[in-house]
Design an enzyme around this catalytic site. Structure first.
Site, short mmCIF file in Angstrom:
data_model
loop_
_atom_site.label_atom_id
_atom_site.label_comp_id
_atom_site.label_asym_id
_atom_site.label_seq_id
_atom_site.Cartn_x
_atom_site.Cartn_y
_atom_site.Cartn_z
N ASP A 167 34.11 -12.61 -11.74
CA ASP A 167 34.06 -14.00 -11.29
C ASP A 167 32.96 -14.70 -12.08
OD1 ASP A 167 36.02 -13.53 -9.43
OD2 ASP A 167 34.65 -13.26 -7.75
N ASP A 213 45.42 -16.37 -3.06
CA ASP A 213 44.31 -16.13 -2.14
C ASP A 213 44.83 -16.30 -0.72
OD1 ASP A 213 42.59 -15.78 -4.27
OD2 ASP A 213 41.96 -17.86 -4.32
#
Length: 347
Positions: A102, A221
């Protein structure tokens, strides 16, 4: 089509026993496929023999199976391809182990359940580490791109491409074919879309038409709501911008694969970063509806979690971040554990 160069393959596999050798050239029959595999080659590339009908692919796949393991030669299957059926099939490729980075403000960060991110290192530093550790692929998410209304920074993509010799995927605010083209030209092998696809689902069709499905990944997600249903979230890089997309996770996965997604990554938000195991129930439910390569993300903390995701949810790849960043586990340890459980992995 005069037969493969078996002597050459004898030399190559003897010189480099730990390197996967793909045999190409001259293969014309089932016997040739079996002979090449008998020389220790990891796979065989078929071209003219298939085009001219001298060899049937189904027969070649059977002949390419090493004994006694059920794995088969890769034949002419493209990178990232996998059997689409929910149940394991003998033609499935090795399961992949994929570290996830990330990225925020030019650094790699990691949070818990998509919040409270902390710095864990430099992009290039970690890319090198995982390349050397045996990663099958690396995923980079620019988590601040969509919340900030921008696209991923191409400059670090270019730097990473100079370092890596494994495939890598990039996500972050890719909203158009032009955005994707720039990221791919910077060196990425795949582009991954999440929030932009939820905002405009036709983007998935456009990317697949422009670059082929093998380049198009859709990240999902997902979080279980109070009524027990799994629903998709968007703008997940920043807790202050997180919102419900108002879509069922299962229905969204079906839609994006119909539109041309060549791979789906399911980020189970309730498990993310807590290291208590993948959400196998949710993964298994999505697997039944997902006919393309399917990647588990969120929750890995021990080798048995990776094994469980493959064996119980039949995922094609296992993705993890914090357990690798912290040094709790290495990619080698995960592959050893999968192999010990009878799962085929790349060495």
């Amino acid at each position: 089509m005069t037969g493969p160069g078996l002597t050459l393959y004898d030399h190559l596999t003897a010189l480099a026993p730990d390197v996967a050798v793909q045999a190409s050239g001259g293969v014309r029959s089932v016997a040739d496929v079996a002979a090449v595999r008998g020389r220790g080659c990891a796979g065989v590339v078929l071209g003219r023999s298939l085009l001219e009908g001298a060899l049937d692919l189904a027969d070649a796949l059977v002949a390419g199976q090493p004994a006694p393991a059920p794995a088969v030669a890769t034949a002419a299957v493209g990178a990232g391809a996998a059997d689409a059926s929910p149940a394991p099939a003998p033609t499935r490729l090795a399961r992949r182990v994929v570290p996830c980075l990330d990225v925020r403000d030019g650094r790699v960060v990691k949070g818990v359940r998509f919040a409270d991110h902390r710095d864990v290192g430099g992009i290039e530093e970690l890319a090198r580490r995982y390349r050397d550790a045996g990663a099958d692929e690396i995923v980079f998410y620019d988590i601040s791109a969509s919340p900030a209304g921008r696209s991923v920074d191409r400059s670090w993509v270019t730097r990473v491409a100079r370092i890596l010799d494994v495939p890598f995927s990039v996500a972050g605010g890719i909203r158009s074919v032009d955005d994707a083209r720039e990221v791919l030209h910077a060196g990425a092998d795949k582009v991954s879309v999440n929030t932009p696809a939820l905002e405009r689902p036709g983007l998935v069709d456009e990317l697949a038409d422009a670059f082929g499905v093998q380049c198009v990944v859709v990240g999902v997600d997902s979080l279980r709501d109070e009524d027990g249903a799994w629903r998709v979230r968007s703008h997940t890089g920043d807790p202050s911008t997180l919102r419900s997309a108002g879509r069922s996770t299962l229905e969204w996965v079906q839609e994006v694969t119909e539109r041309g997604a060549g791979e789906v990554v399911l980020n189970c938000m309730g498990s993310d970063g807590v290291r208590s195991g993948y959400d196998v129930e949710q993964l298994a439910a999505v697997r039944q509806l997902c006919p393309v390569p399917f990647v588990a993300s969120g929750g890995a903390g021990a080798v048995e979690h990776f094994v469980e995701a493959v064996q119980r949810a039949d995922v094609d790849a296992v993705l993890a971040a914090s357990v690798f960043h912290s040094g709790t586990l290495t990619i080698g340890q995960v592959k050893d554990g999968l192999a010990a459980a009878g799962v085929e992995v790349r060495r």
